[in-house]
Write an enzyme that holds these catalytic residues in place. Sequence first.
Site, PDB file in Angstrom:
ATOM      1  N   GLU A  94       0.829  -1.100  -0.098  1.00  0.00           N
ATOM      2  CA  GLU A  94       0.017  -0.198   0.009  1.00  0.00           C
ATOM      3  C   GLU A  94       0.804   1.209  -0.316  1.00  0.00           C
ATOM      4  O   GLU A  94       0.362   2.421  -0.450  1.00  0.00           O
ATOM      5  CB  GLU A  94      -0.926  -0.098   1.185  1.00  0.00           C
ATOM      6  N   GLU A 125       7.440 -21.598   7.901  1.00  0.00           N
ATOM      7  CA  GLU A 125       7.695 -20.822   9.185  1.00  0.00           C
ATOM      8  C   GLU A 125       8.745 -21.270  10.094  1.00  0.00           C
ATOM      9  O   GLU A 125       9.149 -20.667  10.896  1.00  0.00           O
ATOM     10  CB  GLU A 125       6.218 -20.584   9.889  1.00  0.00           C
TER      11      GLU A 125
END
Length: 315
Positions: A94, A125
């Site tokens: 963004e 992960e």
Amino acid sequence: MTFTPHYRELRAELETLTTEAFRPELSDIDRLPTLDIARLMNAEDATVPAAVAERLPQIAAAIDAVAERMARGGRLLYAGAGTAGRLGVLDASECPPTFNTDPAQVVGLIAGGPAAMVTSVEGAEDSRELAAEALDALRLTPDDTVVGVSASGRTPYAIGAVEHARRLGALTIGLACNAGSALAAAAEHGIEIVTGPELVTGSTRLKAGTAQKLVLNMLSTITMIRLGKTYGNLMVDVRASNDKLRARSRRIVALATGAPDDEIEQALAATDGEVKNAILVLLAGVDGPTAARLLAASHGHLRAALSAATGSADG
């Protein structure tokens, strides 16, 4: 299924985490009317801003440190897995349309790579090494900031990113949702937003995810304010890449200057559509090239450029 000692240890560790705690008072939630469940969930969500508020001093200190480095050309890099990683990628993506940043200036790294944005990449992960490799590929510098994001505060990928970045001299921030987390301890700036047990046990995309989103909003937005990407609360570095943003650009220039539409169009035409430059043209009475030079000399801070052009201390 045979449970190895490793999995027994992991289960025991999860049982110590507030974010993983079971809430017996909600054990019949699936029998409730939908409106009642919605009310419960909304009430849970309402507790998150207060949890964030308790850590505002730590958040502000981290932001000041980030802004100082980014002013020297450093980057802001998020690293996480699953929901935490996706939130980092979202926040980074963004920044270019909102603040006209280079796409390489704010970057989100997610365990498992881009495919993990939409599909779970099992085991990614758990690897500190993958995080270090991802950072090495970006040629980390001491002016960069790495933000490890993990609801549990124990995700190896996030911890590995912070540890590797710190060894290389970069600024490090650890954002977690449990107190006493390994991630916060590994970072120079530890931020622990304790949101408590989830409505659905272990689903940390809920309150913990909301808390992480709020903090990441603060990290990027306030850093950009410190870097001169706004004029007051106006988004003056917006990139007008579509019709909506072009309309927004014109409205921002109007709000900043009070100029009539025809003058706004002329100023935007003279500055190749750059909102900040157009505002300077209108408020300081300079031409497009002069506005560009003044902004370059003030490192993009519109108030400083206005002061230099008009001799006013207010800007």
